[in-house]
Structure formats: C-alpha cells, structure tokens
Scaffold this active site. Sequence first.
Site, PDB file in Angstrom:
ATOM      1  N   LYS A  97      15.662 -19.637  23.239  1.00 21.50           N
ATOM      2  CA  LYS A  97      15.316 -18.256  23.624  1.00 21.50           C
ATOM      3  C   LYS A  97      16.563 -17.382  23.736  1.00 21.50           C
ATOM      4  CE  LYS A  97      13.204 -19.520  27.433  1.00 21.50           C
ATOM      5  NZ  LYS A  97      13.281 -20.994  27.339  1.00 21.50           N
TER       6      LYS A  97
ATOM      7  N   ARG B 174      -1.581 -18.335   9.522  1.00 31.14           N
ATOM      8  CA  ARG B 174      -0.804 -17.948   8.342  1.00 31.14           C
ATOM      9  C   ARG B 174      -1.157 -16.551   7.844  1.00 31.14           C
ATOM     10  NH1 ARG B 174      -0.570 -22.999   4.247  1.00 31.14           N
ATOM     11  NH2 ARG B 174       0.701 -21.487   3.141  1.00 31.14           N
TER      12      ARG B 174
END
Length: 315
Positions: A159, A243
């Site tokens: 992160k 997707r």
Amino acid sequence: MAKVRVADIIQKFNLELVSGEEGIHRPITTSDISRPGLEMTGFFDYYPADRIQLLGMAEITFSQRLTSEERKQRMEKLCSDITPGIIISRDLPVPEELIEASEEYSIPVMKTPMKTTRFSSRLTNYLEYKLAPTTAVHGVLVDVYGVGVLITGSSGVGKSETALELVKRGHRLVADDCVEIVQQEEGSLIGHAPDLIEHLLEIRGLGIINVMTLFGAGAVRSHKRITMIASLELWDQHKHYDRLGLDEEKVKIIDTEITKITVPVRPGRNLAIIIEVAAMNYRLKNMGVNTAQQFTSKLANAIEEHSNHDHTQFN
C-alpha cells in the site's frame, strides 16, 4: 470522553465568560441550538434543556418586560442540570437574575458581539464537525486526479509503496497507515491523518520518510473526501476477478456506502497506474460514460446481428 466541552467553544469563538465558571467543563452532546423564546413566556413543556441556549435581541428584550420575580423564575428554569451553557449574542446586557441563577447552578453564561443568526450558524457547523461519527481504518489515503482513493489491503501487500509511486507521479498523500474518517453528513466521508503521522510514509527497507520535505507542499493535503476504495490483495489463481468492470462492489464505512475495486497484486503489475486509471474511470462513470456497459451493449448487438444474418441465410 466528551468530544466537545463548553471551554472549547469559549476558546474557539473567543466568547466572554460572564458567570458560572465552575461549569465550563460541561459536555456538549448535540449540535442543535435552542432559542428559548417560548420558554421566556413560561412555557417549558418541551424545553430542549440538553442544548446550548442562545439568547438574542428578541429573548432579551422580552425578558426586560417581565417582572423581577417572573424573570428570576424563568432564568432558574433555563439553568437545568443538563444545560451545557447559555450564550447572549450582540453583546446585549445579561439579566442580573440569569447571572445569579447561573452561579447557583454552575451553568456558564457567555457573551459574543456576533449577530444571533450568524453565530448560530457558525456554532452549529463547528459542533456538527466535532460531534460527527468517526472511525479509523488501516490503509493509505491519496488524492488521485481529485478522487479520494483509500488503498486498503493486508500488511506488507504494498500500500505505502503504491502511494509513494502515486506521489512521484504528481498526486497527493493525505494519510498513511492509519486514516481517521469523519462522517460530516450522510454520504460524505472525510479522511485525514492523525497529527503524529501527518505527511509521513513508512516504506519497508527505507523506514519513515517525510513526503512534504522530500516532494514539497504540493505532494500532500490535510484532508480529502473518500470516494473510492482500492483493495490490494495477493493474486489468487483460483479466484475469479472482474474483467469487464460491470460488477460494482460497495463497502459501508459508518453509514456511507463507498465504491470498492479489488486489485490483484503480482510481479509485473504497476499498481499506481492501475489506481490512476481506476480514478479516471470513476470520474468518467460519474459523468455518465460507462465503458463496460457500452462494450456489453455493442457485443449484444453484434451477437444479435450475427444470429439474424445466420437466420436469413438459413431461410
């Protein structure tokens, strides 16, 4: 622990404390403010005693028309056990009976030179912010193209490194590791860093770096509205990842739902660019352009045309 006490608003708005000093540590539990007009006439059936009481020109002028005994009785009723304090606006004279009652019941009486409506509005805004629901989340908050992106994920997933790359690319860091979140109003979450770690990023192998010192004041900001969550997780080959971008996941923080995208992490994927594009795509969707839906519609039309063509040939 009380979030706001009377002493805080005395300091914030530079109020003059007239009497009742013993009560300046009373807690304020609601952002609602009461103008006790009806109470001045003696009607206390629905007196909202737990609010700050604000006396303006109308209330003070009316009180001057009462007899001394009536005024004493009304002022004593205003000073209930749960009343945090009484404020007189416009620097109007404070009734002697109110000073006596406030000293007896330890209710702070304060004065301000500001007009009643203006002061009421400023005090309400301040109390709403201070008393708003809050929480803290483990993650990184970055302002990417004006979109507040909260990057979450398990410890060590990358992160802070992703945030560093985003800062290098011209975006702004708000908070690293711990993001304090305030829900100012329904549907609006404001994130900021705790004072101790403001402007700091922790990068494994490097340690703690000061983003403002390294990249300048343009690389940081003190707070930002959170509009999207990017959840980083290690790539799982058995998991199905979206997707097309048709499935929009939502996550609830306090009472507000926030759009969430899941970004699988594996070597070779540039997470900073993916988050940049996700932020731009989020802005496009807000403008009414949904690429995934457009593609699906085109695909459905193409399939339909193809099946119609085949059906015609067959006939």
